[in-house]
Design a protein around this motif. Sequence first.
Motif, short mmCIF file in Angstrom:
data_model
loop_
_atom_site.label_atom_id
_atom_site.label_comp_id
_atom_site.label_asym_id
_atom_site.label_seq_id
_atom_site.Cartn_x
_atom_site.Cartn_y
_atom_site.Cartn_z
N SER A 122 0.83 -1.20 0.00
CA SER A 122 0.00 0.00 0.00
C SER A 122 0.87 1.25 0.00
N THR A 179 3.01 0.28 -9.35
CA THR A 179 3.09 -0.21 -10.71
C THR A 179 3.44 -1.70 -10.69
N ASP A 192 1.44 5.44 -7.10
CA ASP A 192 0.72 4.29 -7.60
C ASP A 192 1.67 3.09 -7.61
#
Length: 107
Positions: free
Chosen positions: A6, A13, A11
């Motif tokens: 998390s 990837t 983001d």
Amino acid sequence: MSIAISSHVIDITPAIRERIESRFEKLNRRQIALINPHVMIQKEGLNYQVEASAGLPGETLFAQAEDENLYAAINELGHKLERQLTRYAEKPLAQRAQAAQPVVEEE
């Protein structure tokens, strides 16, 4: 193995997920089951901070690494977890070796 990854800042990837999973695969070579491994990625200033925790029977592994390069931080985190897992795996051997030594009483 299912690893919870998390991050609130970046983001996750597929390349990041693959790097983290490859580091945890190296931990699996010890044949010790990791319980609920979780990796948290944060960015503080210019540095990435990566934290990981995983349960073991009777103990918990926790490591934290920080670097400007995310992949370097993940590698450093993996090395720290490997050292902890090695210490955990060799602990019974050290306890047996210590118990086998005779106790000498001085008068």
